[in-house]
Design a protein around this motif. Structure first.
Motif, PDB file in Angstrom:
ATOM      1  N   LYS A 196      29.589  53.597 -33.047  1.00  0.00           N
ATOM      2  CA  LYS A 196      30.401  54.464 -32.183  1.00  0.00           C
ATOM      3  C   LYS A 196      30.107  54.237 -30.703  1.00  0.00           C
ATOM      4  O   LYS A 196      31.014  54.098 -29.885  1.00  0.00           O
ATOM      5  N   ASP A 197      28.814  54.221 -30.386  1.00  0.00           N
ATOM      6  CA  ASP A 197      28.448  54.181 -28.974  1.00  0.00           C
ATOM      7  C   ASP A 197      28.654  52.810 -28.339  1.00  0.00           C
ATOM      8  O   ASP A 197      28.526  52.671 -27.124  1.00  0.00           O
ATOM      9  N   ASP A 198      28.999  51.833 -29.175  1.00  0.00           N
ATOM     10  CA  ASP A 198      29.287  50.506 -28.625  1.00  0.00           C
ATOM     11  C   ASP A 198      30.789  50.248 -28.475  1.00  0.00           C
ATOM     12  O   ASP A 198      31.204  49.185 -27.997  1.00  0.00           O
ATOM     13  N   ALA A 199      31.613  51.223 -28.885  1.00  0.00           N
ATOM     14  CA  ALA A 199      33.067  51.016 -28.865  1.00  0.00           C
ATOM     15  C   ALA A 199      33.567  50.744 -27.445  1.00  0.00           C
ATOM     16  O   ALA A 199      34.376  49.837 -27.218  1.00  0.00           O
ATOM     17  N   GLU A 200      33.051  51.521 -26.478  1.00  0.00           N
ATOM     18  CA  GLU A 200      33.522  51.382 -25.097  1.00  0.00           C
ATOM     19  C   GLU A 200      33.275  49.967 -24.573  1.00  0.00           C
ATOM     20  O   GLU A 200      34.180  49.337 -24.012  1.00  0.00           O
ATOM     21  N   GLU A 201      32.039  49.459 -24.803  1.00  0.00           N
ATOM     22  CA  GLU A 201      31.712  48.109 -24.333  1.00  0.00           C
ATOM     23  C   GLU A 201      32.551  47.061 -25.065  1.00  0.00           C
ATOM     24  O   GLU A 201      32.975  46.067 -24.469  1.00  0.00           O
ATOM     25  N   ALA A 202      32.813  47.306 -26.360  1.00  0.00           N
ATOM     26  CA  ALA A 202      33.620  46.355 -27.141  1.00  0.00           C
ATOM     27  C   ALA A 202      35.037  46.267 -26.575  1.00  0.00           C
ATOM     28  O   ALA A 202      35.622  45.179 -26.486  1.00  0.00           O
ATOM     29  N   ILE A 203      35.599  47.412 -26.172  1.00  0.00           N
ATOM     30  CA  ILE A 203      36.952  47.423 -25.594  1.00  0.00           C
ATOM     31  C   ILE A 203      36.957  46.657 -24.270  1.00  0.00           C
ATOM     32  O   ILE A 203      37.834  45.815 -24.019  1.00  0.00           O
ATOM     33  N   ILE A 204      35.943  46.930 -23.434  1.00  0.00           N
ATOM     34  CA  ILE A 204      35.878  46.266 -22.120  1.00  0.00           C
ATOM     35  C   ILE A 204      35.776  44.751 -22.287  1.00  0.00           C
ATOM     36  O   ILE A 204      36.466  43.986 -21.598  1.00  0.00           O
ATOM     37  N   ALA A 205      34.965  44.327 -23.254  1.00  0.00           N
ATOM     38  CA  ALA A 205      34.824  42.887 -23.503  1.00  0.00           C
ATOM     39  C   ALA A 205      36.151  42.282 -23.956  1.00  0.00           C
ATOM     40  O   ALA A 205      36.553  41.199 -23.506  1.00  0.00           O
ATOM     41  N   ALA A 206      36.872  43.010 -24.832  1.00  0.00           N
ATOM     42  CA  ALA A 206      38.160  42.509 -25.333  1.00  0.00           C
ATOM     43  C   ALA A 206      39.195  42.452 -24.214  1.00  0.00           C
ATOM     44  O   ALA A 206      40.028  41.539 -24.159  1.00  0.00           O
ATOM     45  N   ASN A 207      39.140  43.432 -23.301  1.00  0.00           N
ATOM     46  CA  ASN A 207      40.051  43.414 -22.144  1.00  0.00           C
ATOM     47  C   ASN A 207      39.900  42.117 -21.356  1.00  0.00           C
ATOM     48  O   ASN A 207      40.880  41.559 -20.858  1.00  0.00           O
ATOM     49  N   GLN A 208      38.625  41.670 -21.240  1.00  0.00           N
ATOM     50  CA  GLN A 208      38.336  40.524 -20.371  1.00  0.00           C
ATOM     51  C   GLN A 208      38.502  39.182 -21.075  1.00  0.00           C
ATOM     52  O   GLN A 208      38.484  38.138 -20.426  1.00  0.00           O
ATOM     53  N   ASP A 209      38.670  39.218 -22.391  1.00  0.00           N
ATOM     54  CA  ASP A 209      38.731  37.978 -23.180  1.00  0.00           C
ATOM     55  C   ASP A 209      40.173  37.458 -23.212  1.00  0.00           C
ATOM     56  O   ASP A 209      41.046  38.054 -23.852  1.00  0.00           O
ATOM     57  N   ASP A 210      40.423  36.332 -22.536  1.00  0.00           N
ATOM     58  CA  ASP A 210      41.785  35.804 -22.427  1.00  0.00           C
ATOM     59  C   ASP A 210      42.362  35.330 -23.756  1.00  0.00           C
ATOM     60  O   ASP A 210      43.577  35.137 -23.868  1.00  0.00           O
TER      61      ASP A 210
END
Lengths: 325, 325
Positions: free
Chosen positions: A75-89
């Motif tokens: 759960k607590d890693d969801a935010e970072e996972a979203i941010i990483a996916a945002n940046q992944d072209d």
């Protein structure tokens, strides 16, 4: 013709409706002429239903020429996972399986997803456009705004069933229709009521707190819907007026009172539970018992549209099925 | 989109609807691959309106590849003229311009016309089939029964406007629709109410003597319509329930009370007078102000069907647009 046929109700299955929509999506995909769009799922809860939905998404993607990756995180890693996916072209669209925290933190997470990758249409910009009846992202009307999957699935079902009258101008095609939506959640019921009213319908939105009416006013002259509380109104008064009844009540105990239906009403259930008993067929002209297979195609359709929108920001090209939601 | 458009009502002209029907008729005519069908008009009254209609029929026939002859006779010679036309093999269809005697003798004359040449669908066999919801003349369903022109014109207009829902099975496509017909003449209003109810609608048939409801019963289980007198019911109660209102009241003094219309109702006028005032557009979604141009195409369509029916008695061939009225 026998004198007393068993019932005149036609049951229409979501799979039948999904086929035509899927063909449109595949056509759009082939015209894209690029590498397969990549959908990225983030699963951060232990709900077995969410896992089933995630696996089903993956299967549908792969069967239809889309790429799919599922990432499972705490759960607590969801935010970072979203941010990483945002940046992944390499990622075109992001789907997060909610609920995660099952409180307002989930709404916070929804706003983290990059609007250009939001296939679920949950970004504030998309939600605002939906309620405000703003259908395009750009002045040239090349980029359609993204609508949330389940409400859009219901709309596509109503189009398939010819409840939208294509003789009327786009945007007014439900004028003259009275529709009841039993569910006023922020995720499906309220957006759906707003979308239907924005398209010209008179909508009764029902939940345990009461009934509200969504319309564009007399002669549908307003450019977007307005809401009026129907203080003291009951289902007994409202249902017999309705051409279409759409239910989405969770819990297996709930059954819609089908004896109130107008003769020949159209009934659609988007709950995973059977909100209508078998007696619905005694009165309905058309019955759609579930919508899941349409919803998943809409997810792919949104992903395709997002890829098209992002492209047209560079080179202007017409959006998929321009002029349709 | 401006904030307050003038009106959301779409006016649909009969000429627009007639075009598509005429194209179908011309297609059928070319597939007939024979000499042009010959329509024979018998005019036996001094009514200038009948003369205008006769001339208009002739013009439309000639413009569209049909042959037309008009014979003008004295009233008392009409019967002999019909008998002669029945026996003349060069004549395919007969139209008699009524009223002639303007009493029951006209009904007698209608039964003189050979059923195989009756383009107006006034023969007892056709009328019986219509009320009894019997759609074919033969067991193999190759020959469609002939329907009277004006009621059939209204049905074709309702099909064009998507009031018939093609998702539903043929014969049930008005299930769920509530329709008001203001006129219960034997020539148009009563046959029209019966046809609409036979197709699944709930029909309120209105004239100065009161309101009757035509339906196929609960769940449209009956194979043909039944009629119930709605003792004491008024337009105030009935009109707000109606999706479609169809008027055919003679005389320029009559105006339909448009303020009673349901928001987004569909309004069709088959009277030669304007039964709706301009305020109808404040509430209606679709307004068809007149139907004459469709009716005349239906006359040609009936003539074509009669020629096809007479042929298929010799060599079986499929009827025009099989499965449609």
């Amino acid at each position: 013709m026998s004198d007393q046929p068993e019932t005149s109700c036609k049951t229409v299955l979501a799979g039948t409706i999904a086929k035509g929509l899927l063909a449109e999506v595949k056509q759009g995909l082939s015209e894209l002429n690029a590498k397969p769009p990549h959908l990225y799922g983030i699963l951060a809860n232990d709900d077995p239903a969410a896992k089933v939905y995630a696996d089903w998404t993956g299967k549908t993607c792969k069967e239809n020429g889309f790429e799919y990756t599922l990432r499972t995180v705490a759960k607590d890693d969801a935010e970072e996972a979203i941010i990483a996916a945002n940046q992944d072209d390499s990622i075109d669209g992001i789907i997060v399986y909610y609920p995660i925290f099952n409180n307002r933190q989930d709404q916070y997470l929804q706003q983290i997803v990059d609007v250009r990758k939001d296939v679920e249409g949950l970004s504030h910009q998309y939600i605002f456009n939906m309620y405000q009846n703003i259908r395009f992202l750009d002045d040239k009307h090349l980029q359609k705004s993204i609508l949330p999957c389940t409400p859009l699935a219901v709309i596509k079902i109503l189009e398939y069933l010819h409840i939208y009258n294509t003789i009327l101008p786009y945007g007014n095609r439900l004028f003259g229709r009275t529709i009841c939506v039993v569910n006023r959640s922020e995720v499906v019921g309220r957006p759906l009521a707003a979308l239907l009213a924005n398209d010209g319908a008179s909508v009764f939105s029902v939940d345990i707190t009461g009934i509200e009416q969504f319309t564009r006013g007399a002669g549908i002259r307003k450019r977007k819907h307005e809401v009026v509380e129907k203080e003291g109104m009951t289902l007994d008064e409202c249902v017999p007026l309705c051409d279409v009844v759409i239910t989405g009540v969770p819990g297996h105990k709930y059954k819609f009172p089908s004896h109130l239906l107008k003769e020949g009403a159209v009934c659609i259930n988007f709950s995973s539970e059977k909100n209508f008993g078998p007696e619905v067929k005694e009165r309905a002209s058309i019955y759609v018992p579930a919508i899941g297979k349409v919803t998943i195609v809409i997810l792919l359709r949104n992903l395709l549209r997002i890829v098209q929108n992002n492209r047209s920001q560079k080179v202007p090209t017409p959006a998929l099925a321009n002029g349709e939601p």
